[in-house]
Every structure is written in structure tokens, then in C-alpha cells.
Motif scaffolding. Structure first.
Motif, PDB file in Angstrom:
ATOM      1  N   LYS A 149       0.836  -1.200   0.000  1.00 21.73           N
ATOM      2  CA  LYS A 149       0.000   0.000   0.000  1.00 21.73           C
ATOM      3  C   LYS A 149       0.873   1.253   0.000  1.00 21.73           C
ATOM      4  O   LYS A 149       1.991   1.221   0.521  1.00 21.73           O
ATOM      5  N   LYS A 150       0.387   2.307  -0.632  1.00 26.09           N
ATOM      6  CA  LYS A 150       1.139   3.565  -0.726  1.00 26.09           C
ATOM      7  C   LYS A 150       2.624   3.258  -1.011  1.00 26.09           C
ATOM      8  O   LYS A 150       2.928   2.555  -1.941  1.00 26.09           O
ATOM      9  N   ASN A 151       3.549   3.741  -0.154  1.00 29.97           N
ATOM     10  CA  ASN A 151       4.960   3.426  -0.414  1.00 29.97           C
ATOM     11  C   ASN A 151       5.488   2.343   0.529  1.00 29.97           C
ATOM     12  O   ASN A 151       6.660   2.293   0.860  1.00 29.97           O
ATOM     13  N   CYS A 152       4.576   1.460   0.946  1.00 31.90           N
ATOM     14  CA  CYS A 152       4.946   0.369   1.840  1.00 31.90           C
ATOM     15  C   CYS A 152       5.084  -0.938   1.037  1.00 31.90           C
ATOM     16  O   CYS A 152       4.197  -1.285   0.250  1.00 31.90           O
ATOM     17  N   HIS A 153       6.191  -1.627   1.244  1.00 36.24           N
ATOM     18  CA  HIS A 153       6.500  -2.829   0.466  1.00 36.24           C
ATOM     19  C   HIS A 153       6.779  -4.016   1.390  1.00 36.24           C
ATOM     20  O   HIS A 153       7.186  -3.827   2.526  1.00 36.24           O
ATOM     21  N   GLU A 154       6.582  -5.205   0.814  1.00 35.39           N
ATOM     22  CA  GLU A 154       6.914  -6.427   1.555  1.00 35.39           C
ATOM     23  C   GLU A 154       7.871  -7.238   0.705  1.00 35.39           C
ATOM     24  O   GLU A 154       7.654  -7.380  -0.499  1.00 35.39           O
ATOM     25  N   MET A 155       8.912  -7.752   1.335  1.00 38.81           N
ATOM     26  CA  MET A 155       9.920  -8.532   0.606  1.00 38.81           C
ATOM     27  C   MET A 155      10.177  -9.835   1.339  1.00 38.81           C
ATOM     28  O   MET A 155      10.228  -9.848   2.570  1.00 38.81           O
ATOM     29  N   ALA A 156      10.327 -10.926   0.572  1.00 37.63           N
ATOM     30  CA  ALA A 156      10.728 -12.200   1.182  1.00 37.63           C
ATOM     31  C   ALA A 156      12.060 -12.627   0.583  1.00 37.63           C
ATOM     32  O   ALA A 156      12.275 -12.512  -0.631  1.00 37.63           O
ATOM     33  N   LEU A 157      12.965 -13.076   1.447  1.00 40.13           N
ATOM     34  CA  LEU A 157      14.303 -13.493   1.032  1.00 40.13           C
ATOM     35  C   LEU A 157      14.549 -14.916   1.514  1.00 40.13           C
ATOM     36  O   LEU A 157      14.131 -15.271   2.623  1.00 40.13           O
ATOM     37  N   SER A 158      15.239 -15.687   0.691  1.00 43.88           N
ATOM     38  CA  SER A 158      15.602 -17.024   1.136  1.00 43.88           C
ATOM     39  C   SER A 158      16.909 -16.929   1.920  1.00 43.88           C
ATOM     40  O   SER A 158      17.942 -16.553   1.373  1.00 43.88           O
ATOM     41  N   ALA A 159      16.853 -17.229   3.194  1.00 44.83           N
ATOM     42  CA  ALA A 159      18.041 -17.112   4.053  1.00 44.83           C
ATOM     43  C   ALA A 159      17.883 -18.099   5.209  1.00 44.83           C
ATOM     44  O   ALA A 159      17.579 -17.717   6.340  1.00 44.83           O
ATOM     45  N   PRO A 160      18.081 -19.405   4.915  1.00 40.96           N
ATOM     46  CA  PRO A 160      17.783 -20.439   5.918  1.00 40.96           C
ATOM     47  C   PRO A 160      18.484 -20.258   7.253  1.00 40.96           C
ATOM     48  O   PRO A 160      17.857 -20.420   8.298  1.00 40.96           O
ATOM     49  N   GLN A 161      19.799 -19.881   7.220  1.00 39.82           N
ATOM     50  CA  GLN A 161      20.502 -19.780   8.516  1.00 39.82           C
ATOM     51  C   GLN A 161      19.901 -18.664   9.369  1.00 39.82           C
ATOM     52  O   GLN A 161      19.735 -18.806  10.577  1.00 39.82           O
ATOM     53  N   ILE A 162      19.573 -17.556   8.704  1.00 38.04           N
ATOM     54  CA  ILE A 162      19.006 -16.426   9.453  1.00 38.04           C
ATOM     55  C   ILE A 162      17.603 -16.796   9.946  1.00 38.04           C
ATOM     56  O   ILE A 162      17.262 -16.574  11.112  1.00 38.04           O
ATOM     57  N   ALA A 163      16.825 -17.402   9.063  1.00 36.23           N
ATOM     58  CA  ALA A 163      15.440 -17.750   9.430  1.00 36.23           C
ATOM     59  C   ALA A 163      15.400 -18.698  10.629  1.00 36.23           C
ATOM     60  O   ALA A 163      14.539 -18.577  11.502  1.00 36.23           O
ATOM     61  N   LYS A 164      16.347 -19.615  10.668  1.00 38.39           N
ATOM     62  CA  LYS A 164      16.321 -20.628  11.740  1.00 38.39           C
ATOM     63  C   LYS A 164      16.751 -20.065  13.087  1.00 38.39           C
ATOM     64  O   LYS A 164      16.354 -20.574  14.126  1.00 38.39           O
ATOM     65  N   SER A 165      17.564 -19.006  13.071  1.00 37.43           N
ATOM     66  CA  SER A 165      18.061 -18.508  14.359  1.00 37.43           C
ATOM     67  C   SER A 165      17.420 -17.196  14.797  1.00 37.43           C
ATOM     68  O   SER A 165      17.668 -16.735  15.908  1.00 37.43           O
ATOM     69  N   ALA A 166      16.606 -16.579  13.931  1.00 33.67           N
ATOM     70  CA  ALA A 166      16.069 -15.247  14.239  1.00 33.67           C
ATOM     71  C   ALA A 166      15.071 -15.267  15.396  1.00 33.67           C
ATOM     72  O   ALA A 166      14.296 -16.209  15.549  1.00 33.67           O
ATOM     73  N   LEU A 167      15.111 -14.198  16.170  1.00 34.00           N
ATOM     74  CA  LEU A 167      14.151 -14.011  17.263  1.00 34.00           C
ATOM     75  C   LEU A 167      13.413 -12.689  17.042  1.00 34.00           C
ATOM     76  O   LEU A 167      13.979 -11.755  16.447  1.00 34.00           O
ATOM     77  N   PRO A 168      12.169 -12.587  17.517  1.00 30.59           N
ATOM     78  CA  PRO A 168      11.408 -11.347  17.308  1.00 30.59           C
ATOM     79  C   PRO A 168      12.143 -10.127  17.867  1.00 30.59           C
ATOM     80  O   PRO A 168      12.660 -10.174  18.984  1.00 30.59           O
TER      81      PRO A 168
END
Ligand SMILES: Cc1cc2nc3c(=O)[nH]c(=O)nc-3n(C[C@H](O)[C@H](O)[C@H](O)COP(=O)(O)OP(=O)(O)OC[C@H]3O[C@@H](n4cnc5c(N)ncnc54)[C@H](O)[C@@H]3O)c2cc1C
Ligand code: FES
Length: 275
Positions: free
Chosen positions: A15-34
Motif C-alpha cells: 500500500k502507498k509506499n509500503c512494500h513487503e519482501m521475502a528473502l531465502s536465508a535459511p541460517q538467518i530464518a532458523k536462528s532469528a528471534l522477534p
């Protein structure tokens, strides 16, 4: 912390100038915390030179990460032009995120998430993890207060509702929900709530976070706030992102500097010294 060449899975304007992006990054995805973030080299060239920091918005299909971002300047506008299939140099997960089940109030049953504008991004990931914890006993409840300029700027309402959160809206112009700042809505809610609250988690513009810190002290509810700062290195080396914090909760006169990128971006509100 990993440095990876992440394949861009999709990049879309929502919406407007707001964007959503998805990246493939298994190591980051597995260790990320909110509450943690990634630092992205937005182009393959030298311009802009510095990486740009973005909160991890959600984990995407286990091996991917999503970010939600506003195209406002040189770096984020360049990011908005990137196409699926391209690779981006990404470092992450970075920083210290929200403490779940640790820290003051975090082990309690009733959480309030307060989001201002793009500050909504990391709170969806947090709400997901709280929802997972909710399936365990004792049951927890999550109230989300979403602040936006107008009704057209409200972000992620559907995502929070699908996670079972109770959602209330505040808009600056009153076009939807409460008319006024989301921090004022928080006060209203705290006055109306008939059960004890465990903790406040907030992300948004600095004046909003300052006001939430004040409210959390007034109502004696612990708050964790995610701060933003201009970052050069993003990994704790340049000291370009420091804030003043109380060394000891009981002796606020003694202070020390902490790096938003390394010790933060999430801090206990009671420790932050606002100049
Ligand atoms: C830990 C962290 C997490 C963040 N998460 C998100 C996110 O999930 N989504 C999102 O849209 N943005 C997020 N930001 C802000 C984002 O990094 C900046 O908007 C971006 O770097 C701006 O780069 P630019 O080149 O587009 O803008 P610039 O041309 O560098 O600046 C454009 C405008 O944005 C302001 N700005 C630039 N950097 C920052 C910053 N770090 N904090 C506050 N204002 C800034 C400038 O003062 C200027 O007014 C986050 C920032 C931090 C520190
Ligand atoms: S940005 Fe360099 S220390 Fe934080």
C-alpha cells in the motif's frame, strides 16, 4: 550472525509506499528471534555505501525471512526496485530482540503490543511467537494497539487477528477507531482493563516510545521498546548508534552508553534515558 547471499523470493508494494519482501536465508530464518533485524546491502554497486537495517517481520516458509518497509529515501527506494530471483547481500540476525518468558513481566499472561506506523513490522513476528506460547498452559492473551496516520495506513490488522490477537486501532485523523495517538489509546485501555497486564512491547517513532515509557512507569507495567537509530556498521563496531541508559534501575543518576545495533534494538523502557 551470518552474512549470506539471499535470493529474493518476492518484492511487492502492499500500500502507498509500503512494500513487503521475502528473502531465502535459511541460517538467518532458523536462528532469528522477534525484534532482531537484518542489515541489507541494497544494491550491487557502491551507492549507497552503507547497508540499511530492517526488522525481521516474519519467518517465511521456514527458510525465508520477510521484511516490511517504507520506500522513503535512496536506500529503501533502491530496495523497492529489486526483482525476484536477484541476490542480496544480507547480514543477520542482528541485535537483541524482545525477551519472551524472560525479563520483567515477560512470563505473564496478558501482553499488550503497541505499534506505530512501520513499527508494526517486528511485532507480527513477536505476536506469532506469543501465539505459539499461548498453546501452552497457562493461557496468555495478546492485545494489539495499532497506530497509523489514517485508515489507509493501517498495517497487518488481518495478520494479528489471524493469530488470535485482540486488535484496536488508533488513527491520527480519526478516520478509523480511536482518534489520536496510539499512546493515548494505550492509556485509555489501561484505565479500562479489569485484569492485570504483564508487559508492554512497543515499536514505532521515538516520541511514541518516549510516551510509552512514561506511561509504563505511571502504571507500573514493565515495557520493552524497540528503538531506531541511524546505523553505520550495524554490528557494534563504530559506536554510531549509542543511546544513554541507566546503569542500574535503582540509581538512574549513573548512566552508560549502549549500542542500539548490539545491545538493542530492544531495551527495557525503564532503563532508557531520554534527553
Ligand atoms: C533496528 C532498525 C530496524 C528498522 N526496521 C525497519 C522496518 O522494519 N521497516 C522500515 O521501513 N524501516 C525500518 N528501519 C528504518 C530504516 O532502516 C530506514 O528507513 C532506512 O535505513 C532509510 O534508508 P534510506 O536510504 O531509504 O533513507 P535515507 O535517504 O537515508 O533517509 C530518508 C529519511 O529516513 C530517515 N532515516 C534514515 N535512517 C533511519 C533510521 N535508521 N531510523 C529512523 N529514520 C531513519 C532519515 O533521517 C530521512 O528523513 C529500521 C531501522 C533500524 C535501526
Ligand atoms: S551502528 Fe556501528 S555500533 Fe551500532
Amino acid at each position: 550472525m551470518f552474512q549470506v547471499n539471499a535470493r529474493l523470493l518476492y518484492n511487492k508494494r502492499i500500500k502507498k509506499n509500503c512494500h513487503e519482501m521475502a528473502l531465502s536465508a535459511p541460517q538467518i530464518a532458523k536462528s532469528a528471534l522477534p525484534g532482531q533485524f537484518i542489515n541489507i546491502k541494497v544494491t550491487d554497486g557502491l551507492e549507497p555505501l552503507l547497508r540499511r537495517p530492517f526488522s525481521i517481520h516474519q519467518i517465511y516458509r521456514q527458510d525465508g525471512i520477510k521484511i516490511l518497509y517504507e520506500a522513503i529515501g535512496k536506500g529503501s527506494k533502491a530496495l523497492a526496485r529489486r526483482k525476484s530471483g536477484e541476490s542480496l547481500d544480507v547480514i543477520g540476525p542482528l541485535g537483541n530482540g524482545f525477551k519472551l518468558g524472560r525479563g520483567p513481566g515477560a512470563g505473564g499472561r496478558r501482553h499488550v503490543l503497541v505499534a506505530g506506523g512501520m513499527g508494526t513490522a517486528p511485532l507480527v513476528f513477536l505476536a506469532e511467537r506469543l501465539a505459539e506460547a499461548k498453546n501452552q498452559k497457562p493461557k496468555t492473551k495478546t492485545l494489539v494497539l495499532l497506530g497509523a496516520r489514517t485508515k489507509d495506513d493501517i498495517l497487518c490488522e488481518k495478520e494479528f487477528k489471524e493469530l488470535g490477537c485482540e486488535v484496536r486501532i488508533a488513527t491520527d485523523d480519526g478516520s478509523r477507531g480511536f482518534k489520536g495517538y496510539v499512546s493515548e489509546l494505550l492509556k485509555d485501555e489501561l484505565n479500562a482493563i479489569r485484569y492485570p497486564l504483564s508487559a508492554i512491547y512497543a515499536c514505532g517513532p521515538t516520541p511514541m516510545l518516549k510516551e510509552i515509557s512514561r506511561i509504563s512507569q505511571e502504571y507500573d507495567i514493565p515495557a520493552q521498546i524497540s528503538l531506531e537509530a541511524h546505523m553505520a556498521c550495524g554490528i557494534g563496531a563504530c559506536m554510531g548508534c549509542v543511546i544513554k541508559t541507566a546503569r542500574n534501575a535503582l540509581r538512574a543518576t549513573e548512566y552508560e552508553y549502549k549500542r542500539v545495533c548490539k545491545e538493542g534494538p530492544v531495551f527495557e523502557a525503564s532503563r532508557v534515558i531520554w534527553d
